[in-house]
Design an enzyme around this catalytic site. Sequence first.
Site, PDB file in Angstrom:
ATOM      1  NE  ARG A  36      -4.233  -1.671   1.759  1.00  0.00           N
ATOM      2  CZ  ARG A  36      -5.101  -2.154   2.620  1.00  0.00           C
ATOM      3  NH1 ARG A  36      -4.923  -1.959   3.913  1.00  0.00           N
ATOM      4  NH2 ARG A  36      -6.149  -2.822   2.209  1.00  0.00           N
ATOM      5  CE  LYS A 208     -22.479 -14.725   7.221  1.00  0.00           C
ATOM      6  NZ  LYS A 208     -22.415 -13.706   8.278  1.00  0.00           N
ATOM      7  N   GLY A 381     -14.548  -2.898   0.885  1.00  0.00           N
ATOM      8  CA  GLY A 381     -15.842  -2.269   1.174  1.00  0.00           C
ATOM      9  C   GLY A 381     -16.185  -1.185   0.165  1.00  0.00           C
TER      10      GLY A 381
HETATM   11  P1  AMP Z   1     -16.531 -12.911   1.235  1.00  0.00           P
HETATM   12  O1  AMP Z   1     -15.758 -12.163   2.275  1.00  0.00           O
HETATM   13  O2  AMP Z   1     -18.018 -12.815   1.389  1.00  0.00           O
HETATM   14  O3  AMP Z   1     -16.059 -12.599  -0.174  1.00  0.00           O
HETATM   15  O4  AMP Z   1     -16.257 -14.431   1.499  1.00  0.00           O
HETATM   16  C1  AMP Z   1     -14.998 -15.001   1.376  1.00  0.00           C
HETATM   17  C2  AMP Z   1     -14.942 -16.264   2.160  1.00  0.00           C
HETATM   18  O5  AMP Z   1     -15.926 -17.145   1.672  1.00  0.00           O
HETATM   19  C3  AMP Z   1     -13.636 -16.972   2.027  1.00  0.00           C
HETATM   20  O6  AMP Z   1     -13.001 -17.004   3.285  1.00  0.00           O
HETATM   21  C4  AMP Z   1     -14.014 -18.357   1.550  1.00  0.00           C
HETATM   22  O7  AMP Z   1     -13.305 -19.386   2.206  1.00  0.00           O
HETATM   23  C5  AMP Z   1     -15.469 -18.449   1.894  1.00  0.00           C
HETATM   24  N1  AMP Z   1     -16.183 -19.411   1.048  1.00  0.00           N
HETATM   25  C6  AMP Z   1     -16.222 -19.443  -0.294  1.00  0.00           C
HETATM   26  N2  AMP Z   1     -16.915 -20.518  -0.720  1.00  0.00           N
HETATM   27  C7  AMP Z   1     -17.310 -21.188   0.378  1.00  0.00           C
HETATM   28  C8  AMP Z   1     -18.060 -22.394   0.579  1.00  0.00           C
HETATM   29  N3  AMP Z   1     -18.510 -23.119  -0.438  1.00  0.00           N
HETATM   30  N4  AMP Z   1     -18.261 -22.777   1.858  1.00  0.00           N
HETATM   31  C9  AMP Z   1     -17.788 -22.056   2.888  1.00  0.00           C
HETATM   32  N5  AMP Z   1     -17.095 -20.908   2.763  1.00  0.00           N
HETATM   33  C10 AMP Z   1     -16.849 -20.479   1.520  1.00  0.00           C
END
Ligand code: AMP
Length: 402
Positions: A36, A208, A381
């Site tokens: 950064r 999520k 974000g």
């Molecule tokens: P996000 O911060 O919402 O982009 O989520 C990222 C996280 O989602 C990462 O740490 C991944 O390990 C997790 N992730 C992705 N696919 C899966 C899955 N099929 N089951 C559980 N966690 C997941």
Amino acid sequence: MAKVSVTDLDLNGKKVLMRLDFNVPIKDGKVGDDNRIVAALPTIKYVIEHNGRAILFSHLGRIKKEEDKPAKSLKPVAERLSKLLDKPVTFVPVTEGKQLEDAIDNLKDGDILLVQNTRYEDVKDGKYVKRESGNDPELGKYWASLGDVFVNDAFGTAHRSHASNVGIASNMKGKSAVGFLMEKEIKFLGNAVDNPERPFVAILGGAKVSDKIGVIDHLLGKADKIIIGGGMAYTFLAAKGMKVGNSLLEKDKIDLAKQIMDRAGDKLVLPVDNVVADKFDNDANTKVVEGDIDDGWQGLDIGPKTVALFESVLKDAKTVVWNGPMGVFEMPNFAKGTLAVGKYLGSLSQATTIVGGGDSTAAVKQLGVADQLTHISTGGGASLTYLEGKVLPGIQAITDKD
Ligand code: AMP
């Protein structure tokens, strides 16, 4: 509305307040990954080469109590910056008062000064008062009074209204401008969402659905196709009536997923097979299944047929925005889907490929495909807020170009 750029400013002999993103890892009083700081160098160099007196601000981590302060000092950043520029950087260990004002008065053209972590202002006399993160009007006014012009190059905090970005910009007597990094983010993310070359395909993944509803909602009106992978896909698959076993599932979002699918029609592309595991572990037993996932098994990655399906959707894309991994990429055995999608994006030489920050940035870097993509956003974000079609207060507060 286009914003004033650092290149539009008269910098000669001016006190140039600069908001940068020096939120870097510090270990044992030393900077770890300095990406950064390196990324901020072009804008800093431009300012000092045009005889500006650079007065730098940044936050580092979060400060909620007095004891948090020593480990979150920006002193190690001043040392690293000085090495990188091969030039002295005056570090001022406070965020307001005579010591800071005197140090600014002593600056000569082309000098650089780094102010202590702006979030030191969040705790005063042992109380959590959030002067910086709550955009205290007096603080923004005070900081603005220390300079002639303002340059904001911290995209990572642009979705937040803090004293060191919005507060300074809205109280500046002189102009405020965006730096080179910010300009690049606005160009790529802004064009992708508002003026994309088509077909425009969005790839959304991660844990999520609830985190990405705003993005899906906005992109449904903009993208030609939306590919869904990662943990969030299982809520959609469950909404289609599929059994998802022990996979990540947001039961309270199933109805919402149904509504989204009704609205989206064939715009939405979901996985057709999954790599399932008998536990959340890299060494779990695994198999690839099409359709229902039995109890005791959880989907941790997209399967090979899904990779092929996603590639066929991406083949003719001219603009691709990607946010969120396709599986649990942190575990090598479940990183294949994310890697395949990243590699395929890298091979699309006719397309503008943009990674929208956060975990997807970590994924493409970890998997070694970052260099082949057009733009990797620095703000998790902030890039999500952009993809949701919302205004970023840190950008909005910058002076509009005539
Ligand atoms: P996000 O911060 O919402 O982009 O989520 C990222 C996280 O989602 C990462 O740490 C991944 O390990 C997790 N992730 C992705 N696919 C899966 C899955 N099929 N089951 C559980 N966690 C997941």
